[in-house]
Design an enzyme around this catalytic site. Structure first.
Site, PDB file in Angstrom:
ATOM      1  CE  LYS A  22      36.640  49.843  45.546  1.00 48.77           C
ATOM      2  NZ  LYS A  22      37.765  50.424  45.117  1.00 48.77           N
ATOM      3  CG  ASN A  23      36.016  54.054  44.114  1.00 51.63           C
ATOM      4  OD1 ASN A  23      36.889  53.243  44.638  1.00 51.63           O
ATOM      5  ND2 ASN A  23      35.645  53.910  43.255  1.00 51.63           N
ATOM      6  NE  ARG A  92      44.707  53.018  39.590  1.00 49.00           N
ATOM      7  CZ  ARG A  92      46.031  53.316  38.787  1.00 49.00           C
ATOM      8  NH1 ARG A  92      46.850  52.421  38.729  1.00 49.00           N
ATOM      9  NH2 ARG A  92      45.898  54.631  38.032  1.00 49.00           N
ATOM     10  CB  CYS A 116      40.718  45.491  39.736  1.00 48.26           C
ATOM     11  SG  CYS A 116      39.786  44.740  41.118  1.00 48.26           S
ATOM     12  NE  ARG A 121      43.033  50.933  37.500  1.00 43.23           N
ATOM     13  CZ  ARG A 121      42.431  50.763  38.347  1.00 43.23           C
ATOM     14  NH1 ARG A 121      42.346  49.252  39.210  1.00 43.23           N
ATOM     15  NH2 ARG A 121      41.707  51.379  39.183  1.00 43.23           N
ATOM     16  CG  ASP A 305      34.110  51.525  39.320  1.00 41.38           C
ATOM     17  OD1 ASP A 305      34.983  51.021  38.499  1.00 41.38           O
ATOM     18  OD2 ASP A 305      34.379  52.288  40.248  1.00 41.38           O
ATOM     19  NE  ARG A 397      41.566  44.621  45.432  1.00 34.08           N
ATOM     20  CZ  ARG A 397      42.409  44.076  44.426  1.00 34.08           C
ATOM     21  NH1 ARG A 397      42.193  43.992  43.360  1.00 34.08           N
ATOM     22  NH2 ARG A 397      43.984  44.327  44.802  1.00 34.08           N
TER      23      ARG A 397
END
Ligand code: UD1
Length: 418
Positions: A22-23, A92, A116, A121, A305, A397
């Site tokens: 995902k990242n 984000r 999230c 952040r 994470d 997500r």
């Protein structure tokens, strides 16, 4: 609000396919805006964050098309520089678009990004970095406006190695005038992936994966095809699942090098792990030693994470564990839910003190962020008795087919659509 209904206590056996990260995918999608040509992402996971990002690309005027898990983006007609507020608040990573949209159109407008709720952040490093590259940044009424005639290369020193800020600045610098050097850059594997993808598009970037990234701006980028790196956090989640439930799992399309800090911890607590080709194999019994100390830090340290899943695992290890969360201030929201399942945890500031219990018991628990939701699901499949886990929109997500993969490994988990 969908929920999982879980009958816990069964070991896991079998093989699980790991998705692309995902990242890694989210910044690649932002990079697609930098070219007027076609970009194809293979093995693109259809998770909610990706679908939202694809929708944003559509709002910018890009044509997008899915064929199975292959995503094609054609930015030839893209002309809009405004990221719709409702979508920006959904994820984000929409903030990455500041760098690529301003580089392509000379303007970008975005509402403050959501994501999230795991701490403050801030995005100050993204914005001050862009200013260093000659972008004029205004913040007003919950919106950020960026303008510039041409992004200009410069030296940027990040106060802390932010993954997102490093990626945003690489995106802004790829087609800038001159050379950009990012010092104290984040070293995550997903940054190397962004560098590799942009270089395939014709960029000149070096140093990804080290603390100094150098970007020599090129005049234009062309289309490319790419298969992103595998998801180390998803793979880590399944390794921890096996450690909690016992059994034997093989993870396909996994990269053990990117998971060294977790593999080291799991071996310490008596799991057997080995890797061959693109597979990681894990074998675990029912008794686990405690990991003693788990402290999150930027890559190659223990990933924040995986802190929530690791906390869930520590709850059923022999002995005491201290978990220290160094990256995000409020990333312990899964703890009260784990306590409802019989865990013995005390949180003081950024540290959780855990005394292991022989096993957790089923309960009705609620996820309040992506990785916390995954941690509660693992706790439930390893616990004795029945649990429900709501709100699955967080888990959706970041994990594709999460319950399907767990079920195929023997967990009794089903999704109830509400
Ligand atoms: C990325 C990951 C996220 C992961 C995190 C840390 C993506 C899409 N998300 O998030 O899953 O949890 O890295 O590995 O890749 N900071 C500032 N100012 C800024 C930016 C960050 O102070 O402008 C601080 C943050 O508060 C935090 C630390 O830097 O304490 C790390 O954050 P960062 O690396 O930026 O995380 P994200 O890129 O948001």
């Amino acid at each position: 609000m969908d929920k999982y209904i879980i009958e816990g206590g069964r070991p896991l056996y079998g093989e699980v396919e790991i998705q692309s990260a995902k990242n890694a995918v989210l910044p690649l999608l932002a990079a697609a805006v930098l070219t007027e040509e076609r970009v194809v992402i293979h093995r693109c996971p259809r998770i909610r964050d990706v679908l939202n990002m694809v929708q944003i690309l559509g709002e910018l005027g890009c044509k997008t098309k899915w064929v199975g898990d292959e995503l094609t983006i054609d930015g030839g007609d893209a002309a809009n520089h405004e990221i719709p507020a409702a979508l920006a608040r959904e994820l984000r990573s929409s903030v990455f678009l500041l760098g690529s949209v301003v580089a392509r159109f000379g303007r970008a407008r975005i509402a403050y990004p959501g994501g999230c709720d795991i701490g403050l952040r801030p995005i100050d490093l993204h914005l001050s970095g862009l200013r260093r590259l000659g972008v004029w940044v205004a913040e007003e009424g919950g919106y950020i406006d960026c303008t510039c005639e041409k992004v200009r290369g410069a030296e940027v020193v990040l106060d802390c190695p932010s993954v997102g800020a490093t990626e945003n600045l690489i995106l802004a610098a790829a087609t800038a005038e001159g050379r950009t050097v990012i010092r104290n850059a984040a070293k995550e594997p997903e940054i190397v992936d962004l560098q590799n993808f942009l270089n395939r598009m014709g960029a000149k970037i070096a140093g990804g994966g080290t603390s100094v990234v150098a970007v020599d701006g090129v005049r234009r980028l062309h289309g490319a095809e790419y298969t992103p790196v595998s998801d180390r956090i998803e793979a880590g989640t399944f390794l921890i699942a096996a450690a909690m439930c016992g059994g034997e799992l093989a993870l396909r399309n996994a990269n053990p090098e990117n998971l060294a800090s977790l593999v080291h911890k799991l071996r310490e607590i008596s799991c057997k792990i080995h890797a061959k080709d693109d597979k990681i194999y894990i074998q675990c019994g029912k008794r686990r030693l405690s990991p003693s100390l788990v402290e999150t830090s930027p890559y190659p340290g223990f990933p924040t994470d995986l802190q929530a899943p690791m906390t869930a695992l520590a709850c059923i290890c022999d002995g005491a564990t201290v978990v220290v969360e160094n990256l995000f201030e409020t990333r312990f929201k899964h703890v009260p839910e784990l306590i409802r399942m019989g865990a013995d945890i005390t949180v003081r500031g950024r540290s959780a003190f855990i005394r292991g219990v022989p096993c957790l018991h089923g309960a009705d628990v609620c996820a309040s962020d992506l990785r916390g939701g995954a941690a509660l699901t693992l706790a439930a499949i390893s616990a004795e008795g029945q649990s429900t886990v709501t709100d699955l929109s967080y888990i959706d997500r970041g994990y594709s087919d999460f319950e399907f993969k767990l079920r195929s490994a023997g967990a009794r988990i089903r999704r109830m659509r509400v």
